[in-house]
Design a protein around this motif. Structure first.
Motif, PDB file in Angstrom:
ATOM      1  N   PRO A 120      10.026 -27.105  15.099  1.00 34.20           N
ATOM      2  CA  PRO A 120      10.036 -26.433  16.412  1.00 34.20           C
ATOM      3  C   PRO A 120      11.423 -26.287  17.007  1.00 34.20           C
ATOM      4  O   PRO A 120      11.736 -25.262  17.626  1.00 34.20           O
ATOM      5  CB  PRO A 120       9.147 -27.343  17.265  1.00 34.20           C
ATOM      6  N   ALA A 151       6.890 -21.998  19.099  1.00 31.74           N
ATOM      7  CA  ALA A 151       7.392 -22.864  18.032  1.00 31.74           C
ATOM      8  C   ALA A 151       6.342 -23.879  17.594  1.00 31.74           C
ATOM      9  O   ALA A 151       6.162 -24.125  16.393  1.00 31.74           O
ATOM     10  CB  ALA A 151       8.658 -23.581  18.514  1.00 31.74           C
ATOM     11  N   ILE A 152       5.628 -24.451  18.571  1.00 33.94           N
ATOM     12  CA  ILE A 152       4.581 -25.412  18.228  1.00 33.94           C
ATOM     13  C   ILE A 152       3.446 -24.724  17.476  1.00 33.94           C
ATOM     14  O   ILE A 152       2.894 -25.280  16.513  1.00 33.94           O
ATOM     15  CB  ILE A 152       4.067 -26.099  19.506  1.00 33.94           C
TER      16      ILE A 152
END
Length: 565
Positions: free
Chosen positions: A114, A136-137
């Motif tokens: 991430p 990102a997660i």
């Protein structure tokens, strides 16, 4: 028959064998120790030579963290096998920032951490850290899910995201940059382009069909890159076949002499006549959609694909333009060897691709790694403050049609049935006229992660002009430099541009970063017009005074607009 039945009973089940194979292929992350009951041991005790999947797993996972004896005793009475976890090795600082999971076929997706995703997004997008973190997660969770054991793999579903923020704050740009970072099939659609089922227009099922087209093209591109080196070894032999005939025709000495001249580059201008397939370079390798569209059908439906295949066969039965063995139609083209190399290379790669099941791989990639970004979802919502319901075919009916798609359903495409259970959906909207609570409650529940993006301030607009790698200032300097003119911007001028853009967003209409395009084009209008007439090497500087002069009429019009009824 009885012997066959007994042998079938003793052997391990297909599901157990597949599970043990999946676990053995990646023992680095997770392993499941399958246990057998006491009854099974009694019934199969006489067959000492058959190794159970549990024994195989125990042998292959000996280097992993062991489970305690209490856990093993309790697992014998439990239906769910225990999980043995071994954390992945942390990559060293010298390693590349983008690591790749070594898994077969379409599972070779980029596994960026991430922090690395947000770092890449920061290169092009200013601010909006919450949206970057959510994206990102979500991307990392796709990779994490692929490391789970089989009995958990099917239980973990993606957490869909809803991004809320004013126009021009970076929602669409986050999706566009995300598509470039991800190696998975990615599709961006506008919610306003779809209509309710039963009305003229595109229904939401077309989203999955379009995603399958993207997945097929991505899968073919990946396989072509993998086969390219192998195909390059065959190009020289195919050129020699066209020059002197096949290798077994008794012209070995002449063939070797031509090979030497070919390696020395003496035959680059020699013309060859090549049979080039008409569909060379098509996205799926076997397209026949043009015939179907002539009848007014949908090129993405399975029936349309069947009609296309039938028409293709009927078209090649005459054998006049068909390839050898009733293949696809070909065109004879003459070209020098220097140009023929790439064409022959593409033909050889196409022949290799015919031996692969691209459709199966593309469907698996879309189902397990597909990402759909639905933009302008607020435009299909109607406010609940009014009792009257809208008759718009692109309103709540589209929301109802999206419900099964986001929750998980099976869509029929020309590549086969596609399941949407594990696709990631990211929706975004400005929600100026409506609120997120105006969406259908069921659709709200299917978008559990909400991210609010902030409006852009004057400082944010200044950062947009200076920080991204390909910002507007860099673009304008590069464009004017093509005329031989050196263009520079004073820092005071950039501050003034950001100040005036923020003022226009407050007084006229808040369109976010898009206001910078309007302001910049107004400043550069006269310079762009006269740049072609300037001398080479001449320098032009954009100052604060020039910015105020060029935007004075716009500021006056905006000040007077508040008095117009």
């Amino acid at each position: 028959m009885l012997l066959a039945t007994a042998a079938f009973r003793r052997g391990p089940s297909c599901a157990s064998s597949a599970a043990s194979y999946r676990l053995r292929s990646s023992p680095r992350f997770f392993s499941a120790a399958a246990t057998t009951s006491g009854d099974d041991d009694k019934s199969d005790g006489d067959d000492a030579t058959d190794a159970s999947p549990a024994a195989v797993d125990d042998a292959t996972t000996a280097d992993t963290t062991t489970v305690s004896s209490d856990a093993i005793d309790s697992s014998e009475t439990s239906d769910v096998p225990p999980i043995t976890v071994t954390p992945p090795d942390k990559p060293s600082d010298s390693a590349s920032s983008t690591t790749t999971t070594e898994q077969p076929g379409w599972l070779n997706t980029i596994a960026m951490r991430p922090s690395e995703v947000t770092e890449q997004l920061d290169r092009h997008i200013v601010g909006q850290s919450s949206a970057k973190r959510a994206v990102a997660i979500a991307m990392r969770n796709r990779w994490r899910r692929r490391q789970l054991p089989p009995h958990l793999l099917k239980e973990v579903t993606p957490r869909n995201v809803l991004m809320i923020g004013p126009t021009g704050c970076g929602k669409t740009e986050v999706a566009r940059r995300m598509a470039k970072l991800s190696d998975a099939p990615f599709l961006k659609v506008e919610a306003t382009k779809f209509t309710e089922v039963g009305y003229h227009g595109r229904d939401v099922d077309q989203i999955v069909r379009d995603l399958m087209d993207v997945s097929m093209a991505l899968t073919k591109k990946r396989q072509m890159e993998r086969l390219r080196e192998e195909a390059k070894l065959l190009v020289e032999d195919r050129i020699l076949d066209l020059l002197v005939g096949p290798e077994f025709s008794g012209t070995k000495g002449q063939r070797e002499s031509f090979r030497g001249m070919l390696e020395e580059g003496l035959l680059e201008n020699q013309e060859l006549e090549i049979d080039v397939p008409e569909n060379l370079g098509a996205a799926a390798g076997k397209d026949g959609d043009g015939t179907v569209l002539a009848f007014g059908g949908d090129s993405n439906s399975m029936s349309a694909q069947a009609i296309a295949d039938m028409m293709k066969k009927l078209g090649t039965m005459g054998g006049n333009r068909g390839g050898r063995g009733g293949g696809p139609p070909v065109d004879k083209k003459k070209m020098p060897i220097s140009e023929a190399r790439e064409v022959i290379l593409e033909i050889e790669i196409e022949k290799m691709l015919e031996k692969l099941d691209l459709k199966k791989e593309a469907v698996a990639a879309a189902e397990e790694s597909g990402i759909v970004f639905i933009d302008e979802i607020d435009k299909i919502c109607s406010s609940k403050d009014f009792n009257s319901k809208s008759a718009d075919a692109s309103a709540e009916g589209v929301q109802r049609d999206l419900l099964p798609l986001v929750e998980g359903t099976t869509i029929s495409t020309k590549y086969g049935n596609v399941d949407t259970d594990y696709m990631l959906f990211i929706a975004s909207g400005a929600f100026h006229a409506v609120k997120p609570s105006d969406m259908l409650p069921e659709l709200q529940g299917r978008l559990p992660i909400r991210v609010e993006l902030n409006g852009l301030t004057e400082d944010d607009l200044y950062k947009i002009l200076t920080e991204p790698e390909a910002n507007l200032v860099v673009q304008q300097i590069a464009l004017i430099k093509t005329e031989g003119v050196e263009l520079t911007f004073d820092d005071d001028a950039l501050r003034e541009i950001a100040k005036l853009a923020a003022h226009l967003n407050r007084t006229v209409e808040n369109i976010g970063a898009r206001r910078l395009h309007t302001v910049m084009e107004r400043i550069m209008e006269e310079i762009s017009f006269q740049a072609a007439e300037m001398d080479s090497g001449e320098e032009v500087t954009v100052t604060k005074a020039l910015v105020k002069e060029r935007l004075s009429d716009i500021m006056l019009a905006s000040d007077l607009s508040k008095y117009i009824l």
